[in-house]
Design an enzyme around this catalytic site. Structure first.
Site, PDB file in Angstrom:
ATOM      1  N   THR A  36       0.817  -1.176   0.061  1.00 61.60           N
ATOM      2  CA  THR A  36      -0.078  -0.252   0.017  1.00 61.60           C
ATOM      3  C   THR A  36       0.891   1.223  -0.017  1.00 61.60           C
ATOM      4  OG1 THR A  36      -1.729  -1.173   1.088  1.00 61.60           O
ATOM      5  CG2 THR A  36      -1.766   1.195   1.383  1.00 61.60           C
TER       6      THR A  36
ATOM      7  N   GLU B  32      -5.946  -3.886  -2.457  1.00 63.28           N
ATOM      8  CA  GLU B  32      -6.495  -4.988  -2.033  1.00 63.28           C
ATOM      9  C   GLU B  32      -7.196  -5.866  -3.217  1.00 63.28           C
ATOM     10  OE1 GLU B  32      -5.658  -6.018   0.899  1.00 63.28           O
ATOM     11  OE2 GLU B  32      -5.467  -4.404   1.805  1.00 63.28           O
TER      12      GLU B  32
ATOM     13  N   CYS C 215      10.216 -10.886   8.743  1.00 61.78           N
ATOM     14  CA  CYS C 215       9.808 -11.846   9.459  1.00 61.78           C
ATOM     15  C   CYS C 215       9.760 -11.492  10.967  1.00 61.78           C
ATOM     16  CB  CYS C 215      10.521 -13.241   9.457  1.00 61.78           C
ATOM     17  SG  CYS C 215       9.954 -14.643  10.288  1.00 61.78           S
TER      18      CYS C 215
END
Ligand SMILES: Nc1ncnc2c1ncn2[C@@H]1O[C@H](COP(=O)(O)OP(=O)(O)O)[C@@H](O)[C@H]1O
Ligand SMILES: Cc1cn([C@H]2C[C@H](O)[C@@H](COP(=O)(O)O)O2)c(=O)[nH]c1=O
Ligand SMILES: [Zn+2]
Length: 199
Positions: free
Chosen positions: A23, A90, A146
Site C-alpha cells: 500500500t 487489495e 519475519c
C-alpha cells in the site's frame, strides 16, 4: 522504475505478503502521478473496512482517498473520461473479472496500478493474483520482515482461528513470516518487539 511510453496503457502489479509495503508503494506511485499532473482515480473493495471505509490506509497510517466498490466492473461506472491512472488496492478481494477490467482499462490507454496479496494464509496463490501477474507489464514483489527470525518475509501468518480464505484484519490477526517460520494454520502471535527507538 522505467521510462514509460506515452499514450499507451499498461498494468503494474505490486504484490507480496502482508506488511511488505504494497500500500505504501501504491500511494508513492499515485503521489508521483499526481505531481506529474495526471488525472488519477483509486478504488478498493468495500469489504476492506479495517482502517477506514473509504480511504486506502497503510499499516504505517499513510492515507489516500479512494472509492470503495463491491465488484471490479463498477470501476467503469465511476471512471471519468479523462482519467489516466487507476489505482486498485487489495485486488485479491475481487473476483476473476478484475483481470478483464484491468486489461480493458490498459487497452483504453490507462495506467493501471494494482496492489494485493500473492499468497493466502496457507501460502497458496491468492486468485485472481496469478492471472493478473501473468498479464501485467510490470511486477514488483515486496518483502516484509519475519517477526520470528528477522529474515525477509514472503508469507502472512494467520493468528485468528478460521479456515475461511477471506478474514479481514491487520496486526493482531496476522503477522509477517518467512517460509521457514510460516505455519499453514493459525497459531499464537509472536511476542511483540519493543519499538522504544521510535517513541
Ligand atoms: N514485519 C514487518 N515488516 C515490515 N514492515 C512492517 C512489519 N510490521 C509492520 N510493518 C509496517 O508496515 C508498513 C507497510 O505497510 P503497508 O504498505 O500497509 O503494507 P502492505 O500493504 O503490504 O500490508 C511498514 O512500513 C511498517 O511500518
Ligand atoms: C493472508 C490473508 C489475508 N487476508 C486479508 C487480511 C487483510 O485484511 C488483507 C491484506 O491486507 P494487506 O494490505 O496486505 O496488509 O487480506 C485474507 O483475507 N486472507 C488471507 O489468507
Ligand atoms: Zn523467519
Amino acid at each position: 522504475m522505467h521510462q514509460f511510453p506515452k499514450d499507451i496503457g499498461w498494468i503494474e502489479v505490486i504484490c507480496g505478503s502482508m506488511f511488505s509495503g504494497k500500500t505504501e508503494e501504491l500511494i508513492r506511485r499515485v503521489k508521483r502521478a499526481v505531481y506529474g499532473k495526471q488525472r488519477v482515480q483509486v478504488f478498493k473493495p468495500k469489504v476492506d473496512d479495517r482502517y477506514d471505509e473509504t480511504q486506502v490506509v497503510s499499516h504505517s497510517q499513510l492515507k489516500l482517498t479512494s472509492t470503495p466498490i463491491e465488484r471490479a466492473e463498477e470501476i467503469f461506472y465511476h471512471l471519468s473520461s479523462d482519467t489516466q491512472v487507476v489505482g486498485i488496492d487489495e485486488v485479491q478481494f475481487f473476483g476473476p473479472e478484475v483481470v478483464q477490467v484491468c486489461e480493458a482499462l490498459a487497452y483504453r490507454g490507462v495506467r493501471v496500478i494494482c496492489a494485493g496479496l500473492d499468497q493466502d494464509y496457507q501460502g497458496r496463490p491468492f486468485e485472481p493474483m496469478p492471472q493478473l501477474l501473468a498479464v501485467a507489464e510490470y511486477v514488483t514483489k515486496q518483502l516484509a520482515i519475519c517477526v520470528v527470525c528477522g529474515n525477509p518475509a514472503n508469507r502472512s501468518q494467520r493468528l485468528v482461528s478460521s479456515e475461511a480464505r477471506v478474514v479481514v484484519g491487520a496486526a493482531g490477526a496476522y503477522e509477517a513470516r518467512c517460509r521457514r517460520c510460516h505455519l499453514g494454520e493459525p497459531t499464537e502471535a509472536t511476542p511483540p518487539q519493543t519499538m522504544e527507538l521510535f517513541d
